[in-house]
Enzyme design. Structure first.
Site, short mmCIF file in Angstrom:
data_model
loop_
_atom_site.label_atom_id
_atom_site.label_comp_id
_atom_site.label_asym_id
_atom_site.label_seq_id
_atom_site.Cartn_x
_atom_site.Cartn_y
_atom_site.Cartn_z
N HIS A 127 0.96 4.31 4.57
CA HIS A 127 0.28 5.00 3.48
C HIS A 127 0.79 6.43 3.32
CE1 HIS A 127 -3.45 2.15 3.61
NE2 HIS A 127 -2.31 1.50 3.48
N SER A 180 0.81 -1.22 0.00
CA SER A 180 0.00 0.00 0.00
C SER A 180 0.84 1.27 0.00
CB SER A 180 -0.94 0.00 1.22
OG SER A 180 -1.80 -1.12 1.18
#
Length: 300
Positions: free
Chosen positions: A247, A201
């Site tokens: 992230h 991610s």
């Protein structure tokens, strides 16, 4: 095209033949080197025909077309890096299915044994966890979330990876992906070294950021990527089990690299691209070194 207008046919005059195929009679000559060439060796030129060697020599001086960011332009070139990254993530996931120890041994983990646990971590010298974790995903034992985790990341990589790889070129795209994933791991290490995480991610968020920055620079439509990015940021902070550090770290690293790639002056573009990639890597390594020194100070 150069030909002999009145070829000699006397018994003492040999019939001309192709310089590459001696057994083939021909009266056509290359307009550059004047050698005889048969139909298989003819290549159309602005005037007449040229031989294979002259055409090849002429192409050496032709500048290869480039994209707006300096990559070699090739609309038919397969996105090899994108497909390779997808393949590596899928292989890693199959390894997780085969053995529960894959996640334990290769996930992102800052501190392990120093805190009385049985696992090592980055602070214990297992630096590879900063990189290997970006190819792992939630294991199948986590139920449907595990499958959803890898499916979404691979879909995102497949959806935006080829276009980014085409405009950036292979080495820039690979640098963007790996450094963005590394940026996510480093931020987690800085903020919460006791936590663990897996997933591509961070790298995917870096691609999102780059797609937006490069899209704006080239005048493309960025509305869809903005919507996708905002949606994923909401999910990032709404779901407690998601590592927001990974992230955000990937997003910031990808945006920084994309700005350097997109806005480098044309005259020094290659130098800026290489320098920016190297500088980001050095910065991330330095941050890890400083954090490790802080965590291990006073530990025997």
């Amino acid at each position: 095209m150069s030909t002999d207008p009145t070829p000699a046919t006397g018994p003492d005059t040999p019939v001309p033949s192709c310089y590459r195929h001696p057994g083939r009679e021909t009266y056509v000559r290359c307009t550059r080197c004047d050698r005889y060439i048969c139909p298989d060796c003819m290549r159309d030129a602005a005037v007449g025909h040229q031989c294979v060697e002259c055409v090849s020599e002429g192409q050496k001086g032709v500048r290869q077309p480039r994209t707006a960011l300096g990559a070699r332009a090739s609309g038919t070139q397969a996105p090899v890096v994108t497909y390779t990254l997808i393949g590596l993530c899928v292989l890693a996931y199959l390894g997780e299915v085969a053995s529960d120890g894959v996640v334990r041994d290769f996930m992102m983990l800052g501190l392990g044994a120093f805190q009385g646990g049985t696992l090592g971590g980055v602070a214990e010298g297992e630096w590879y966890r900063l990189v290997t974790s970006m190819f792992l995903h939630q294991p199948p034992s986590n139920g449907s979330f595990g499958i959803t985790h890898i499916l979404f990341n691979m879909w995102a990589l497949w959806a935006i990876g080829p276009s980014l790889e085409q405009v950036l070129g292979r080495w820039r795209f690979l640098a963007l992906y790996v450094l963005s994933g590394l940026g996510g791991s480093v931020l987690l290490y800085l903020v919460d070294p006791f936590d663990s995480a897996v997933g591509a991610s961070g790298a995917i968020f870096g691609l999102f950021a780059a797609f937006f920055v490069i899209g704006r620079k080239m005048g493309g439509q960025v509305g869809p990527i903005v919507f996708l990015l905002v949606l994923n940021l909401v999910i990032t902070f709404a779901v407690p089990s998601i590592s927001w550090e990974g992230h955000i770290g990937g997003l910031a690293t990808g945006a920084l690299l994309a700005l350097a790639y997109a806005y480098a002056p044309k005259s020094r573009r290659q130098l800026v691209h290489v320098g920016a990639s190297a500088a980001v890597l050095v910065l991330l390594v330095a941050l890890v070194l400083v954090k490790t020194a802080d965590l291990t100070s006073g530990v025997a």
